[in-house]
Scaffold this motif. Structure first.
Motif, PDB file in Angstrom:
ATOM      1  N   SER A 275      49.356  31.556 -12.367  1.00 32.64           N
ATOM      2  CA  SER A 275      50.032  31.033 -11.184  1.00 32.64           C
ATOM      3  C   SER A 275      49.106  30.094 -10.420  1.00 32.64           C
ATOM      4  O   SER A 275      47.878  30.288 -10.397  1.00 32.64           O
ATOM      5  N   ASP A 276      49.704  29.105  -9.782  1.00 29.89           N
ATOM      6  CA  ASP A 276      48.960  28.195  -8.911  1.00 29.89           C
ATOM      7  C   ASP A 276      48.981  28.648  -7.459  1.00 29.89           C
ATOM      8  O   ASP A 276      48.321  28.024  -6.615  1.00 29.89           O
ATOM      9  N   ASP A 277      49.709  29.697  -7.187  1.00 34.58           N
ATOM     10  CA  ASP A 277      49.819  30.221  -5.829  1.00 34.58           C
ATOM     11  C   ASP A 277      48.603  31.105  -5.545  1.00 34.58           C
ATOM     12  O   ASP A 277      48.491  32.223  -6.062  1.00 34.58           O
ATOM     13  N   LEU A 280      49.401  34.568  -4.111  1.00 36.54           N
ATOM     14  CA  LEU A 280      49.830  35.586  -5.068  1.00 36.54           C
ATOM     15  C   LEU A 280      48.638  36.168  -5.821  1.00 36.54           C
ATOM     16  O   LEU A 280      48.564  37.384  -6.046  1.00 36.54           O
TER      17      LEU A 280
END
Length: 715
Positions: A275-277, A280
């Motif tokens: 994920s790039d978040d 998260l």
């Protein structure tokens, strides 16, 4: 009949009395054991079982003691709340939920909370609104847990069961169900495949036209979540969850579990969701740390690693320009430090000092002073706290503030000599005041006149000032005041001092004085005393074997540069495994590959074989030594020579007999086979094909060799 009833009743009463007496004895033993071992689980089980048989008003104190001992155990919190719920103490129940829910992210505890809200708030007019808030609250805290799939499914079912009046309400209901499903199938849950099938069915029933498009949009996220869920299962296999947190036991099982938890946390740090978040990623890693700390909350290294990860993530976010998120995460770091230092590790100095340094890096000096002040009032030995507080005060407000802390430390009766050394060296290195440093050392000497460790530090400092006369005066003062048994290290330091700055006559004089002071101990050890004259640090004028031969005690090498953190994990595992097992094992580190020698004597095998195990070595120690056996000794070579000379059978005759006996054995076997076949023909039995039996020829067949030799001679 009345008399028999009375006898039966008296027998029951007597049996009941004995049972209660035995139960009281068990409770007393459990209480006694808990005073010595507060985390003894067997004793706590006795108290919990007794508390469950009583009313909550009588057993509440036991449960409060239990929660003070195990504040992170969700199973015990759930047990406590269930007992309050049996008596319908709803106010107490909600107070307990407020105490534990945010601190203990235990999945079973959160499921119990949702069940409580569903059963007790159903009669309220805004029940559905409260229940949906409870579900959202639970999913925010534990929704990323791989085992939280049931909560997601229950949430969807709860929304589906709601009534919708009108098309607008029906559309809102469909949108709410779709949002929950779409959030759920993106999570690596244990039942993510079932959730995906339910979501597909739901979309097909709503609108088949747009269902395909919506499913294709979420398919990639679902496949990713499914992959991560399988990887999670493989990574966390063997992890123990929900166990009560106890202080470090340093056994093999504990080390293995901590290593597995750190492996799982490292897996989360590697971003398996791809994920790039960053939010998260941070949330998943911190949840892994939270789960580990529920069981291993007494280990300060896990707490510090969690704060370090969060601090580095905050700095990374700040570098990318998101100052608001960075500030929020830094506040979370402080909250995590606060949680650690106010909970299980409230007496751990390491985390308190790290917390103070973190607040100092944020320029929150008032918080630092508060941390040190609170710590001074709680710890039994405040010596190290005063020393670190002096260093912080000097950095914050300068030397005068540090002197104020030192004055407070002098007035505290619980401090030790280290405070005076720290204060003196601070004055010497920061304010460059040699006289003030010597005055502080003198104050410490008045308070600790017979503390050898402090005296050695004072002598070491004074000798480095090139003040030889005052150093010799100090040696004479302390040697006069100290008792004989405690003065040996001072004499050794005196000898070392004269060896560095004095002449040979003064050196010999100190040696004689030391010999006279320890005359009984130094008799017949003049050579050992001579070693002290010529040694330097870890260098000695004799080999290790020679020093051992003269019973000289070699000091530990303090100048070693080996890093203890570089120890092999395999070596540590072997040491713990051997120490925890009762089986005698050889020292595998000394094993060498076996290589045969030209001479296969027993002594050579002993020299080049494996080391003797400890159990066998103990047996050999109890046996008489070899010199007790005075003979007779048998010379095997001469014995074999005598047998060969005196035996009437020559070697050739012996070989012929061996060959003949082998031939007879083969002929006898073939005769038995022919007899067995003829017996079967007479009785009409079918012959079974037997596997070919071949007799392997001997490695050294003398008979065949002679037959071949005769054949060659004849031809």
């Amino acid at each position: 009949r009345d008399s028999s009833c009375r006898l039966q009743s008296s027998g029951i009463n007597a049996e009941y009395g004995e049972m209660m007496l035995e139960k009281g004895d068990k409770l007393q033993k459990a209480e006694t054991k808990l005073k010595m071992h507060p985390y003894d689980m067997e004793s706590w089980n006795v108290l919990i079982k007794d508390a469950q048989e009583k009313h909550i008003e009588q057993s509440r104190k036991v449960y409060e003691r239990l929660m003070d001992t195990y504040p992170t155990c969700g199973r015990f919190w759930k047990l406590y709340i269930e007992e309050e719920l049996k008596s319908k103490n709803f106010e107490k129940v909600e107070q307990l939920f407020q105490r534990c829910l945010l601190k203990v992210l235990n999945l079973d505890l959160w499921k119990f909370y949702l069940t409580y809200v569903k059963e007790t708030k159903r009669s309220l007019a805004n029940f559905r609104e409260k229940m949906m808030k409870a579900y959202e609250f639970a999913l925010e805290k534990v929704g990323i847990d791989v085992a939280s799939g049931n909560i997601w499914s229950d949430y969807v079912s709860f929304i589906k069961d709601g009534e919708a009046a009108g098309s607008y309400a029906e559309n809102q209901k469909i949108m709410a169900i779709r949002r929950v499903y779409q959030r759920a199938v993106m999570m690596p849950l244990s039942n993510v495949e079932q959730l995906w099938r339910d979501y597909s069915t739901f979309e097909q029933n709503v609108n088949e036209i747009i269902a395909k498009k919506l499913l294709e949009e979420r398919s990639r996220d679902y496949q990713n979540a499914r992959r991560v869920a399988k990887d999670y299962e493989a990574t966390t296999r063997g992890l123990i969850r929900g166990a009560p947190a106890v202080p470090p036991q340093n056994n093999t099982e504990e080390k293995q579990q901590i290593e597995m938890w750190k492996k799982y946390i490292a897996w989360e740090k590697n971003n398996p969701m791809r994920s790039d978040d960053m939010g998260l990623i941070k949330k998943r890693v911190m949840y892994a740390y939270e789960q580990a700390l529920l069981t291993w909350g007494h280990h300060p290294d896990i707490w510090y690693e969690a704060t370090l990860f969060l601090e580095r993530r905050a700095n990374l976010v700040h570098e990318k320009g998101d100052t608001q998120a960075a500030q929020q995460w830094r506040d979370e770091v402080a909250a995590l430090y606060e949680k650690a230092t106010s909970g299980l590790l409230k007496n751990n100095l390491l985390l308190h000092f790290a917390f103070a340094d973190y607040e100092e890096s944020r320029m929150r000096m008032d918080e630092c002073h508060k941390i040190y002040s609170d710590l001074l009032s709680n710890v039994p030995d405040p010596t190290l706290v005063y020393i670190q507080y002096m260093k912080f005060a000097r950095r914050d407000e300068g030397v005068p503030a540090a002197r104020a802390v030192f004055k407070k430390a002098r007035d505290d009766a619980k401090t030790r000599y280290h405070v005076y050394i720290a204060g003196a060296l601070m004055e010497y290195y920061t304010s460059k005041s040699r006289d003030i440093a010597l005055k502080i050392f003198e104050l410490g000497l008045k308070r600790y006149p017979k503390d050898v460790a402090y005296i050695l530090k004072y002598l070491n400092h004074l000798s480095h000032q090139n003040d030889d006369n005052n150093t010799r005066v100090l040696f004479e003062r302390v040697l006069t005041a100290l008792e004989k048994e405690a003065s040996w290290p001072i004499w050794s330091e005196f000898l070392n001092f004269e060896s560095n700055v004095g002449d040979l006559a003064s050196l010999i004089k100190v040696e004689k004085r030391r010999f006279n002071a320890f005359e009984n101990e130094c008799k017949m050890k003049e050579t050992s005393l001579l070693v002290d004259r010529y040694k330097y640090l870890d260098l000695y004028p004799c080999s290790t074997q020679e020093l051992r031969a003269m019973d000289y005690q070699v000091e530990q090498d303090l100048s070693a540069t080996k890093n203890p953190l570089l120890a092999s994990k395999k070596q540590i595992h072997d040491q713990t495994a051997h120490s925890s097992s009762g089986v005698a094992r050889p020292d595998f580190s000394h094993m060498i590959p076996f290589s045969p020698l030209p001479s296969s004597s027993m002594r050579a095998n002993q020299l080049y074989g494996y080391p003797i195990p400890a159990a066998a070595s103990e047996v050999l120690m109890n046996m008489p030594p070899p010199h007790c056996f005075q003979g007779p000794f048998v010379l095997v070579d001469k014995l074999m020579k005598v047998i060969a000379e005196k035996c009437p059978l020559t070697f050739d005759i012996m070989l012929e007999k061996m060959a003949a006996s082998e031939t007879m054995d083969v002929d006898q076997y073939m005769s038995e086979v022919r007899t067995d076949k003829s017996r079967k023909r007479q009785h009409g039995e079918e012959e079974e094909e037997e596997p070919a039996r071949t007799v392997a020829p001997p490695a050294f067949d003398v008979y065949r060799m002679r037959q071949q030799r005769r054949h060659v001679t004849a031809t």
